[in-house]
Design a protein around this motif. Sequence first.
Motif, PDB file in Angstrom:
ATOM      1  N   ARG A 145       0.657  -1.408  -0.250  1.00 50.87           N
ATOM      2  CA  ARG A 145       0.013  -0.157  -0.285  1.00 50.87           C
ATOM      3  C   ARG A 145       0.487   1.406   0.156  1.00 50.87           C
ATOM      4  NH1 ARG A 145      -5.438  -0.191   1.247  1.00 50.87           N
ATOM      5  NH2 ARG A 145      -5.156   1.808   1.571  1.00 50.87           N
ATOM      6  N   ALA A 160      -4.626   0.023   5.745  1.00 55.59           N
ATOM      7  CA  ALA A 160      -5.616  -0.091   5.738  1.00 55.59           C
ATOM      8  C   ALA A 160      -6.700   0.669   6.902  1.00 55.59           C
ATOM      9  CB  ALA A 160      -5.627  -2.077   5.594  1.00 55.59           C
ATOM     10  N   TYR A 192      -0.974   4.769  -1.049  1.00 58.25           N
ATOM     11  CA  TYR A 192      -1.910   4.578  -0.248  1.00 58.25           C
ATOM     12  C   TYR A 192      -1.211   4.687   1.129  1.00 58.25           C
ATOM     13  CZ  TYR A 192      -5.259   3.737  -4.092  1.00 58.25           C
ATOM     14  OH  TYR A 192      -5.546   3.326  -5.382  1.00 58.25           O
TER      15      TYR A 192
END
Length: 63
Positions: A54, A62, A59
Amino acid sequence: MRRTAESLAHWLAPAFGAVRLEPDLDRIEALAAERESLWRRVQEADFLSEAEKREAVGYGPAA
């Protein structure tokens, strides 16, 4: 693109205070092939955790 955004933000700062301009690189069609290549390489990197993958593609953690 980022350098241009940083320069523009620096130019706007005296009038508007601290300004941060962040280009949405996912929406730039000319970068699609490069982005696809990155996703493929990251997906195939079995030694990376999901969190590392990620981070590698930009990103955050999570939820």
